[in-house]
Structures are given as structure tokens and as C-alpha cells.
Scaffold this active site. Sequence first.
Site, PDB file in Angstrom:
ATOM      1  N   SER A  55      47.963  49.002  16.527  1.00  0.00           N
ATOM      2  CA  SER A  55      47.237  50.089  15.864  1.00  0.00           C
ATOM      3  C   SER A  55      45.730  49.851  15.901  1.00  0.00           C
ATOM      4  O   SER A  55      45.263  48.710  15.991  1.00  0.00           O
ATOM      5  CB  SER A  55      47.675  50.216  14.405  1.00  0.00           C
ATOM      6  OG  SER A  55      49.047  50.487  14.305  1.00  0.00           O
TER       7      SER A  55
HETATM    8  N1  SAH Z   1      52.209  47.066  13.007  1.00  0.00           N
HETATM    9  C1  SAH Z   1      52.109  47.088  14.443  1.00  0.00           C
HETATM   10  C2  SAH Z   1      52.119  48.515  14.986  1.00  0.00           C
HETATM   11  C3  SAH Z   1      53.055  48.627  16.131  1.00  0.00           C
HETATM   12  S1  SAH Z   1      53.475  50.252  16.685  1.00  0.00           S
HETATM   13  C4  SAH Z   1      50.916  46.329  14.939  1.00  0.00           C
HETATM   14  O1  SAH Z   1      50.031  46.008  14.126  1.00  0.00           O
HETATM   15  O2  SAH Z   1      50.854  46.004  16.113  1.00  0.00           O
HETATM   16  C5  SAH Z   1      54.943  50.625  15.774  1.00  0.00           C
HETATM   17  C6  SAH Z   1      56.087  49.638  15.886  1.00  0.00           C
HETATM   18  O3  SAH Z   1      57.181  50.179  15.142  1.00  0.00           O
HETATM   19  C7  SAH Z   1      56.604  49.408  17.284  1.00  0.00           C
HETATM   20  O4  SAH Z   1      56.624  48.035  17.561  1.00  0.00           O
HETATM   21  C8  SAH Z   1      58.020  49.991  17.268  1.00  0.00           C
HETATM   22  O5  SAH Z   1      58.927  49.333  18.115  1.00  0.00           O
HETATM   23  C9  SAH Z   1      58.396  49.832  15.783  1.00  0.00           C
HETATM   24  N2  SAH Z   1      59.443  50.743  15.340  1.00  0.00           N
HETATM   25  C10 SAH Z   1      59.660  52.019  15.723  1.00  0.00           C
HETATM   26  N3  SAH Z   1      60.727  52.551  15.098  1.00  0.00           N
HETATM   27  C11 SAH Z   1      61.197  51.581  14.263  1.00  0.00           C
HETATM   28  C12 SAH Z   1      62.294  51.525  13.343  1.00  0.00           C
HETATM   29  N4  SAH Z   1      63.135  52.549  13.171  1.00  0.00           N
HETATM   30  N5  SAH Z   1      62.469  50.368  12.652  1.00  0.00           N
HETATM   31  C13 SAH Z   1      61.636  49.310  12.825  1.00  0.00           C
HETATM   32  N6  SAH Z   1      60.596  49.310  13.686  1.00  0.00           N
HETATM   33  C14 SAH Z   1      60.371  50.425  14.397  1.00  0.00           C
END
Ligand code: SAH
Length: 213
Positions: free
Chosen positions: A64
Site C-alpha cells: 500500500s
Molecule cells: N498490508 C499489505 C497490503 C497488501 S494488499 C501491505 O502492507 O503490503 C492486500 C493483501 O490482502 C494481499 O496480500 C491479498 O492477498 C490479501 N487478501 C485479499 N483477500 C484476502 C482475504 N479474504 N483474507 C486475507 N487476506 C486477503
Amino acid sequence: MKDTHKHQGLRNQLVKTISAKGITDTQVLQAIGNIPRHLFMDSGFVDFAYQDKAFPIAAEQTISQPYTVAFQSELLKVKKGAKILEIGTGSGYQTAVLIEMGAKVHTIERQQELFRKTKSFILKLGYKPKSIIFGDGYKGLPSEAPFDGIIVTAGAPFVPSALLAQLKIGGRLVIPVGDEVQIMTLFIRTSEKDFEKHELGDFKFVPMLKEKN
Ligand code: SAH
């Protein structure tokens, strides 16, 4: 790869940028000033790590934008020792920010590849979440509930009721809700049955993957 004075200098600039955009929580700004974001990124993007932008990581996901991480972290109002659940471990950067802020973090990732990679990476870097779980964020983490705060870092098509149910009274859920564009939404649990809802502007996240049955 290492963390150098040059990286620290770039981080100081990044902290100035996001504070100019309105972030005031000193714990949040300090965490962003301390964490080597370049180490959380794929090698092709490390030169851009201190720009206030999102970048691709593995499995078509993104790390993000720092401002977004800061905005969500500020909304959680993390106190030292607070028990926080993060949905979407991704690169582990947001996890690290919450740990730097003194939270006890449980984090859930739905994609096996990212889960494995990030788990070993953040432990090696010295960030120790209470648990890193391969699972479905729609369900929350009932075995550890209730939480002081829950943060969802993917765009949620709706607000999962399990997450509201797993908040302490006074607890806060920060969740971007919507399909193409998401509205950053804050829920504060004011009693067993009641929640205050605040909508705090538009953001753009990768979509939260579908619920598993
Ligand atoms: N907090 C992260 C943001 C990553 S983007 C960072 O700082 O890098 C969002 C993430 O949510 C992705 O890795 C994706 O695989 C995960 N995600 C999507 N749907 C999800 C779900 N149902 N349960 C858990 N994780 C999920």
C-alpha cells in the site's frame, strides 16, 4: 540488501511528505521513519521505495501507499499493547508499522505464496507478530477475539459481520469498502449492539479475495 544513511534520508523526506498530507499521530510518523520500506519491495522497485506510492509485490498484490498505511494506522488509535487484527498481510509493511507502534498484531493472508514469503521475511527482519496466519480474512480470528482494532488492507465488497462481532466495546474497525473505488470506513463499537460509522474519503485497494466456505 542493507539499510543505509541514504535510505534514512529518503525516509525522513517521506515522513515530511505524509505529515504535510495531514498525518499527525507521532507514533505513526515515527514508525514510518524507522521501517526500511525498500526491504519489503521486489528488487525492481527498491529505488522508488520512499515515494509515496503503491507498488506491485508477488501474486498480483501491492504494497500500500505509505500515506494510506499512515491514514489507516492513525484511525486505529493504537495504544501500546493493543491487540490488533490485520486482514491482508501482503508485504508485511503495515504489520511492521503496527508492531513499531507497540501493538500486538495478528495478521491473516489468503495467498499461500505471499504468506510463506512474508512470514519468513518479517521474522528475519526482527518483527514478531503474535501470529501470522494463512486463512480467510472474512472470518476474522475468533480464537483470539475480541480485538482493540481490526484493519482490512484490501478493498472489501461489503463489511464482514464476523469482523464487527470480534471488536471489543470501544474497539475500531478500519475497512475500505467498495468495488472499483473504496470508501475508507471506520466503525467504533459503542455497546454490545451499537456501532458508530464514519466515512472518510475515497481510496483504491486491490480487491479482497472471495470468501471461502
Ligand atoms: N498490508 C499489505 C497490503 C497488501 S494488499 C501491505 O502492507 O503490503 C492486500 C493483501 O490482502 C494481499 O496480500 C491479498 O492477498 C490479501 N487478501 C485479499 N483477500 C484476502 C482475504 N479474504 N483474507 C486475507 N487476506 C486477503
